[in-house]
Write a protein that holds these residues in place. Structure first.
Motif, mmCIF file in Angstrom:
data_model
loop_
_atom_site.group_PDB
_atom_site.id
_atom_site.type_symbol
_atom_site.label_atom_id
_atom_site.label_comp_id
_atom_site.label_asym_id
_atom_site.label_seq_id
_atom_site.Cartn_x
_atom_site.Cartn_y
_atom_site.Cartn_z
ATOM 1 N N PRO A 48 -24.931 46.287 -44.917
ATOM 2 C CA PRO A 48 -26.182 45.642 -45.360
ATOM 3 C C PRO A 48 -26.214 45.380 -46.863
ATOM 4 C CG PRO A 48 -26.645 47.431 -43.835
ATOM 5 C CD PRO A 48 -25.200 47.542 -44.190
ATOM 6 N N LYS A 49 -25.564 46.251 -47.628
ATOM 7 C CA LYS A 49 -25.517 46.052 -49.080
ATOM 8 C C LYS A 49 -24.748 44.780 -49.438
ATOM 9 C CE LYS A 49 -25.728 51.024 -50.263
ATOM 10 N NZ LYS A 49 -25.942 51.552 -48.913
ATOM 11 N N VAL B 256 -24.405 42.108 -47.490
ATOM 12 C CA VAL B 256 -25.206 40.964 -47.047
ATOM 13 C C VAL B 256 -26.304 40.663 -48.056
ATOM 14 C CG1 VAL B 256 -26.752 40.108 -45.249
ATOM 15 C CG2 VAL B 256 -24.693 41.400 -44.608
ATOM 16 N N LYS B 257 -27.006 41.695 -48.521
ATOM 17 C CA LYS B 257 -28.119 41.516 -49.464
ATOM 18 C C LYS B 257 -27.647 40.990 -50.812
ATOM 19 C CE LYS B 257 -31.097 44.915 -49.660
ATOM 20 N NZ LYS B 257 -31.603 46.320 -49.682
ATOM 21 N N VAL C 84 -27.708 44.034 -37.931
ATOM 22 C CA VAL C 84 -26.844 44.556 -38.991
ATOM 23 C C VAL C 84 -27.429 45.795 -39.680
ATOM 24 C CG1 VAL C 84 -25.785 44.009 -41.226
ATOM 25 C CG2 VAL C 84 -25.646 42.369 -39.344
ATOM 26 N N PRO C 85 -28.729 45.844 -39.989
ATOM 27 C CA PRO C 85 -29.248 47.048 -40.654
ATOM 28 C C PRO C 85 -29.168 48.314 -39.790
ATOM 29 C CG PRO C 85 -30.760 45.202 -40.932
ATOM 30 C CD PRO C 85 -29.755 44.786 -39.910
ATOM 31 N N LYS C 86 -28.915 48.163 -38.496
ATOM 32 C CA LYS C 86 -28.874 49.308 -37.586
ATOM 33 C C LYS C 86 -27.454 49.806 -37.319
ATOM 34 C CE LYS C 86 -33.357 49.318 -36.735
ATOM 35 N NZ LYS C 86 -34.211 50.465 -37.118
ATOM 36 N N GLY D 80 -22.625 43.093 -36.847
ATOM 37 C CA GLY D 80 -23.241 44.117 -36.003
ATOM 38 C C GLY D 80 -22.559 44.364 -34.677
#
Length: 466
Positions: free
Chosen positions: A244-245, A247-248, A349-351, A379
């Motif tokens: 996630p890092k 992606v952000k 993705v965050p999971k 994910g």
């Protein structure tokens, strides 16, 4: 559903379509097509005849014969499925697409490629690359799988993070419907709002709604600058929390691959290579592609900083050795157990970190081996579960118990049973349990409408009651 056996009349009708040479009934040939790449012998089934058509018209005529005699047909590409999607569970005809293997056109101005369904995926990739273009579909089995099978399962692969899955690479398809009619769906257009999006309905339907015989694929410019980075972690939580890092940060990576330490050690041994932190490392492999060297340098600086702040022990260039280890992951486990099953779960993705950690912890309750790798950037999580010293009955019991926990848990996270391998025969009962009942009935309604005799790849994805 009750089907009729393949009789001499059926064999004769098939031979008149393709020629006697391409209709096989000898036992050794039939045995070769009872399975796919899934290590699940209890799900294998023998076909009654194997037929290899040479054209779309021949495929259509075979389907007409199948409907006339009420014989089930199982379309088959290269057989690289691990979901029993190409297993003829109802017997009947296995229909091979491998003779229809030509690349028909490469249009550089329109940036598209036209190929028959039996063309090898790697041949399509190489043909595009020779023109300075890229076909972005890149399943891990690209060297052996066929493009028609990629479309049928909506295959994912290493580049799906940036470019999407197979369905995002397609302009148009030629399809033989279950009743034998031929149709052309889609067009090489940037946008279209003309009726239902039927091409996308067929793509990913696992050969249950139509047999794809030809495809027009999108091509994209080939990025001249690329670098692969290996970020090594010694903590599972930190390794899985990286995605996630990235992606952000807006890095738009081409791929982000994760390997747990079980796979790192096993695939390294199989490849006869030793990479950093062999004993305790968790690997994230990140690919960045750009159109300028300056942009690549800037993104690599950002990437290195993110990895270090996330707790990476080492951040190094991922050379061919790293990718060799990654490519050999699944093959390296076959020597550990001849009986295994692979899971193809997908979550938001965050999971990812939560899901991997929870299911790895859950697996400790059982006697089987569990290895984890992932197309982490989108994910998609792969758990390879291998039988150890236990009876067949106990193996089935433990795998079922793990799935009874894992599948509802994944749905609670907003995920699904399959990210790229498909439902096939293997996961069909679980889809019945987990899917929204209204969604499931809608799928069955579509299947009944297009295939009223339930002739085409029956008992895959969904079961149709007689």
């Amino acid at each position: 559903m009750k089907y009729n056996p393949v009789t001499g009349d059926v064999i004769q009708a098939l031979q008149q379509i393709t020629g006697e040479k391409y209709v096989k009934t000898n036992p050794d040939v039939l045995a070769a097509y009872q399975s796919d790449e899934s290590l699940a012998p209890d799900m294998w089934h023998l076909p009654e005849v194997v037929v290899a058509p040479g054209s779309t018209e021949e495929v259509a005529r075979i389907m007409e014969v199948a409907n006339q005699y009420k014989i089930p047909v199982t379309p088959r590409s290269a057989g690289t499925s691990v979901s029993c999607g190409a297993v003829p569970v109802c017997g009947g005809i296995v229909l091979l697409m491998e003779r229809m293997n030509r690349i028909l056109e490469i249009n550089e101005d329109g940036m598209y490629l036209v190929a028959q369904a039996g063309a090898r995926t790697s041949d399509i990739q190489n043909a595009a690359k020779a023109r300075g273009l890229m076909y972005a579909g890149d399943p891990c089995s690209a060297d052996s799988c066929l493009i028609g099978g990629n479309l049928a399962t909506n295959a994912g692969g290493n580049k799906a993070v940036r470019y999407g899955t197979t369905r995002h690479q397609v302009y148009a398809i030629e399809v033989v419907l279950p009743n034998g009619k031929i149709t052309h769906l889609g067009a090489p257009l940037k946008k279209c709002s003309t009726g239902y999006c039927l091409d996308q309905l067929i793509i990913g339907s696992e050969g249950t709604l139509g047999i794809i015989t030809q495809v027009t694929l999108k091509l994209v410019p080939l990025c001249p600058y690329k670098l692969d980075v290996l970020a090594v972690f010694t903590d599972l939580a930190k390794a899985t929390a990286l995605v996630p890092k990235l992606v952000k940060a807006g890095l738009n990576p081409t791929s982000v691959e994760f390997m747990d330490n079980n796979f790192v050690r096993r695939a390294s041994d199989y490849s006869e290579l030793r990479l950093p932190h062999y004993e305790d490392g968790f690997y994230d492999i990140i690919s960045i592609e750009t159109f300028s060297e300056a942009e690549l340098d800037a993104k690599m600086d950002i990437l290195a900083s993110i990895c270090e702040k996330a707790g990476a022990t080492d951040v190094v260039e991922a050379d061919d050795r790293v990718w060799k280890v990654r490519r050999n992951c699944l093959e390296s486990t076959r020597a550990l157990s001849k009986v295994a099953t692979s899971e193809d779960l997908v979550v938001p993705v965050p999971k990812i970190a939560e899901c991997i950690q929870t299911l790895v912890a859950e697996s400790k309750k059982y006697d089987f081996l569990l290895f984890c790798l992932a197309h982490a950037g989108d994910g998609n999580l792969h758990f390879q579960i291998m039988k150890r010293d236990m009876s067949d009955e106990e193996w089935k019991k433990q795998v079922a118990a793990f799935r009874d926990f894992a599948y509802p848990y994944v749905y609670k996270l907003g995920g699904r049973l399959s990210g790229e391998h498909g439902i096939g025969y293997k996961r069909m009962p679980y889809l019945e349990r987990c899917a929204d009942p209204v969604e499931l009935e809608l799928m069955k309604t579509i299947k009944r409408a297009l295939d009223p005799n339930d002739i085409l790849n029956p008992d895959k994805v969904i079961h149709i009651e007689e």
